[in-house]
Design an enzyme around this catalytic site. Structure first.
Site, PDB file in Angstrom:
ATOM      1  N   ASP A  61     -38.247  90.825 -58.965  1.00  0.00           N
ATOM      2  CA  ASP A  61     -39.650  90.798 -58.576  1.00  0.00           C
ATOM      3  C   ASP A  61     -39.821  91.916 -57.532  1.00  0.00           C
ATOM      4  O   ASP A  61     -38.830  92.377 -56.957  1.00  0.00           O
ATOM      5  CB  ASP A  61     -39.967  89.413 -57.981  1.00  0.00           C
ATOM      6  CG  ASP A  61     -41.364  89.336 -57.410  1.00  0.00           C
ATOM      7  OD1 ASP A  61     -42.304  89.741 -58.112  1.00  0.00           O
ATOM      8  OD2 ASP A  61     -41.520  88.881 -56.263  1.00  0.00           O
ATOM      9  N   LEU A  62     -41.036  92.357 -57.296  1.00  0.00           N
ATOM     10  CA  LEU A  62     -41.248  93.477 -56.361  1.00  0.00           C
ATOM     11  C   LEU A  62     -41.701  92.992 -54.971  1.00  0.00           C
ATOM     12  O   LEU A  62     -40.982  93.120 -53.983  1.00  0.00           O
ATOM     13  CB  LEU A  62     -42.287  94.438 -56.954  1.00  0.00           C
ATOM     14  CG  LEU A  62     -42.690  95.646 -56.127  1.00  0.00           C
ATOM     15  CD1 LEU A  62     -41.507  96.591 -55.880  1.00  0.00           C
ATOM     16  CD2 LEU A  62     -43.820  96.426 -56.817  1.00  0.00           C
ATOM     17  N   ASP A  63     -42.927  92.403 -54.944  1.00  0.00           N
ATOM     18  CA  ASP A  63     -43.500  91.976 -53.659  1.00  0.00           C
ATOM     19  C   ASP A  63     -42.677  90.826 -53.065  1.00  0.00           C
ATOM     20  O   ASP A  63     -42.536  89.782 -53.686  1.00  0.00           O
ATOM     21  CB  ASP A  63     -44.943  91.495 -53.876  1.00  0.00           C
ATOM     22  CG  ASP A  63     -45.866  92.623 -54.360  1.00  0.00           C
ATOM     23  OD1 ASP A  63     -45.842  93.697 -53.745  1.00  0.00           O
ATOM     24  OD2 ASP A  63     -46.598  92.412 -55.338  1.00  0.00           O
TER      25      ASP A  63
ATOM     26  N   LYS B 129     -48.634  83.883 -52.731  1.00  0.00           N
ATOM     27  CA  LYS B 129     -47.422  84.598 -53.167  1.00  0.00           C
ATOM     28  C   LYS B 129     -47.169  84.396 -54.657  1.00  0.00           C
ATOM     29  O   LYS B 129     -47.122  83.265 -55.127  1.00  0.00           O
ATOM     30  CB  LYS B 129     -46.207  84.123 -52.370  1.00  0.00           C
ATOM     31  CG  LYS B 129     -46.135  84.775 -51.008  1.00  0.00           C
ATOM     32  CD  LYS B 129     -44.814  84.518 -50.330  1.00  0.00           C
ATOM     33  CE  LYS B 129     -44.831  85.129 -48.948  1.00  0.00           C
ATOM     34  NZ  LYS B 129     -43.721  84.660 -48.125  1.00  0.00           N
TER      35      LYS B 129
ATOM     36  N   GLU C  76     -36.329  86.334 -57.150  1.00  0.00           N
ATOM     37  CA  GLU C  76     -37.729  85.953 -56.941  1.00  0.00           C
ATOM     38  C   GLU C  76     -37.975  85.318 -55.579  1.00  0.00           C
ATOM     39  O   GLU C  76     -37.162  84.521 -55.126  1.00  0.00           O
ATOM     40  CB  GLU C  76     -38.108  84.893 -57.979  1.00  0.00           C
ATOM     41  CG  GLU C  76     -38.966  85.387 -59.103  1.00  0.00           C
ATOM     42  CD  GLU C  76     -40.356  85.850 -58.706  1.00  0.00           C
ATOM     43  OE1 GLU C  76     -40.803  85.564 -57.580  1.00  0.00           O
ATOM     44  OE2 GLU C  76     -41.013  86.493 -59.535  1.00  0.00           O
ATOM     45  N   ASP C  77     -39.112  85.625 -54.958  1.00  0.00           N
ATOM     46  CA  ASP C  77     -39.458  84.971 -53.688  1.00  0.00           C
ATOM     47  C   ASP C  77     -40.544  83.902 -53.880  1.00  0.00           C
ATOM     48  O   ASP C  77     -40.866  83.198 -52.944  1.00  0.00           O
ATOM     49  CB  ASP C  77     -39.948  85.994 -52.648  1.00  0.00           C
ATOM     50  CG  ASP C  77     -41.312  86.567 -53.010  1.00  0.00           C
ATOM     51  OD1 ASP C  77     -41.509  86.922 -54.184  1.00  0.00           O
ATOM     52  OD2 ASP C  77     -42.172  86.657 -52.118  1.00  0.00           O
TER      53      ASP C  77
ATOM     54  N   LYS D 245     -46.996  84.566 -63.997  1.00  0.00           N
ATOM     55  CA  LYS D 245     -45.952  83.584 -63.709  1.00  0.00           C
ATOM     56  C   LYS D 245     -46.664  82.294 -63.277  1.00  0.00           C
ATOM     57  O   LYS D 245     -47.682  82.404 -62.614  1.00  0.00           O
ATOM     58  CB  LYS D 245     -45.050  84.078 -62.570  1.00  0.00           C
ATOM     59  CG  LYS D 245     -44.357  85.414 -62.881  1.00  0.00           C
ATOM     60  CD  LYS D 245     -43.741  86.013 -61.622  1.00  0.00           C
ATOM     61  CE  LYS D 245     -43.240  87.425 -61.881  1.00  0.00           C
ATOM     62  NZ  LYS D 245     -42.717  88.111 -60.687  1.00  0.00           N
TER      63      LYS D 245
ATOM     64  N   THR E  26     -44.701  93.654 -48.918  1.00  0.00           N
ATOM     65  CA  THR E  26     -46.138  93.891 -49.098  1.00  0.00           C
ATOM     66  C   THR E  26     -46.994  92.662 -48.771  1.00  0.00           C
ATOM     67  O   THR E  26     -48.219  92.793 -48.677  1.00  0.00           O
ATOM     68  CB  THR E  26     -46.445  94.302 -50.552  1.00  0.00           C
ATOM     69  OG1 THR E  26     -45.678  93.458 -51.398  1.00  0.00           O
ATOM     70  CG2 THR E  26     -46.115  95.744 -50.816  1.00  0.00           C
TER      71      THR E  26
ATOM     72  N   SER F 215     -43.084  92.465 -62.143  1.00  0.00           N
ATOM     73  CA  SER F 215     -44.041  92.031 -61.122  1.00  0.00           C
ATOM     74  C   SER F 215     -45.428  91.815 -61.714  1.00  0.00           C
ATOM     75  O   SER F 215     -45.851  92.560 -62.600  1.00  0.00           O
ATOM     76  CB  SER F 215     -44.137  93.107 -60.027  1.00  0.00           C
ATOM     77  OG  SER F 215     -45.264  92.877 -59.217  1.00  0.00           O
ATOM     78  N   ALA F 216     -46.131  90.830 -61.170  1.00  0.00           N
ATOM     79  CA  ALA F 216     -47.512  90.561 -61.603  1.00  0.00           C
ATOM     80  C   ALA F 216     -48.467  91.645 -61.118  1.00  0.00           C
ATOM     81  O   ALA F 216     -49.584  91.776 -61.611  1.00  0.00           O
ATOM     82  CB  ALA F 216     -47.964  89.221 -61.040  1.00  0.00           C
TER      83      ALA F 216
HETATM   84  C1  BG6 Z   1     -47.725  89.506 -56.760  1.00  0.00           C
HETATM   85  C2  BG6 Z   1     -48.015  89.109 -55.328  1.00  0.00           C
HETATM   86  O1  BG6 Z   1     -46.520  90.210 -56.837  1.00  0.00           O
HETATM   87  O2  BG6 Z   1     -48.781  90.331 -57.265  1.00  0.00           O
HETATM   88  C3  BG6 Z   1     -49.373  88.435 -55.228  1.00  0.00           C
HETATM   89  O3  BG6 Z   1     -46.995  88.226 -54.869  1.00  0.00           O
HETATM   90  C4  BG6 Z   1     -50.431  89.356 -55.821  1.00  0.00           C
HETATM   91  O4  BG6 Z   1     -49.642  88.127 -53.890  1.00  0.00           O
HETATM   92  C5  BG6 Z   1     -50.080  89.718 -57.264  1.00  0.00           C
HETATM   93  O5  BG6 Z   1     -51.717  88.708 -55.802  1.00  0.00           O
HETATM   94  C6  BG6 Z   1     -51.081  90.666 -57.916  1.00  0.00           C
HETATM   95  O6  BG6 Z   1     -51.060  91.884 -57.232  1.00  0.00           O
HETATM   96  P1  BG6 Z   1     -52.112  93.072 -57.386  1.00  0.00           P
HETATM   97  O7  BG6 Z   1     -51.456  94.206 -56.658  1.00  0.00           O
HETATM   98  O8  BG6 Z   1     -52.253  93.349 -58.856  1.00  0.00           O
HETATM   99  O9  BG6 Z   1     -53.382  92.609 -56.781  1.00  0.00           O
HETATM  100 MG    MG Z   2     -42.996  88.162 -55.088  1.00  0.00          MG
END
Ligand code: BG6
Ligand code: MG
Length: 218
Positions: free
Chosen positions: A7-9, A43, A167-168, A143, A15, A112-113
């Protein structure tokens, strides 16, 4: 184990504080306060769902058009903030962990989402690092749906049981398990109860130890 999927964030880059800052500014404009505890609920959650949670907290109801306007406003602010990211904003140990994993010959994916994934990867200098990048622009099912991880495994040409996810977010751990993958939780054990193994950060473990851990479990 043949592949690691990250996962990224909250796993590779810090972030969450920037998402928080942008959401908090929006809440302020709408006339209510948004606390760090509230932010925990966002998150791993998609942008639209995050906005819905935020509006729920503020007790505000808006129509679909206004929702899109607010989500876009938050995202514009968030993008201003992530433009300032540098490789130094990677979480402790992340760079080393990724490089050691690469040196071990593992296949590596980013899942990542976030639709801002390409910009974040570019800012931290990882735009060409991963064998596969699956983000919110490519897979729309959020997810805990396993789609994002299954797409990554497919790209890497490994079976789900040959992949470990890092994953966090609780929803991310659930998604990994639904995909038939192992999950290493990054964060607190009392939050990430369902993970197969939990560490505070990638600085607390080495790739070899992860491989050994799952070898012993079988
Ligand atoms: C996830 C974050 O990785 O991405 C969420 O943990 C975030 O907090 C989601 O809402 C979507 O991100 P973005 O950058 O497309 O708004
Ligand atoms: Mg995350």
């Amino acid at each position: 184990m043949k592949a690691f999927i990250f996962d990224l964030d909250g796993v590779i880059v810090d972030t969450a504080r920037l998402h928080y800052q942008a959401w908090r500014e929006l809440a302020k404009e709408l006339g209510f306060d948004f606390t760090p505890e509230d932010n925990e609920r966002l998150k791993g959650v998609s942008r639209m769902r995050s906005l819905e949670i935020l509006l729920e907290i503020g007790g505000i109801q808006v129509d679909e058009q206004e929702k899109h306007r607010l989500a876009e406003k938050k995202n514009n602010r968030y993008r201003q903030l992530i433009m300032k990211l540098t490789p130094d904003d990677m979480l402790p140990g992340a760079k080393e962990f990724l490089e050691q994993s690469r040196a071990m010959g593992l296949k590596l994916a980013l899942a990542s989402a976030s639709k801002n994934t390409p910009l974040i990867l570019e800012r931290i200098g990882l735009e060409d690092f991963f064998d596969s990048v699956v983000d919110g622009n490519r897979v729309s099912k959020a997810k805990p749906d396993p789609a994002i991880f299954l797409t990554a495994a497919d790209d890497l040409q490994v079976l789900p049981q040959q992949a470990v996810v890092f994953e966090d977010a609780v929803a991310g751990v659930q998604a990994a398990h639904s995909a038939g993958m192992k999950a290493v939780g990054i964060g607190k054990p009392d939050v990430l109860k369902q993970a197969d193994l939990v560490v505070g950060g990638l600085n607390e473990i080495m790739p070899q130890q992860v491989i050994e851990f799952f070898k012993q479990k079988h």
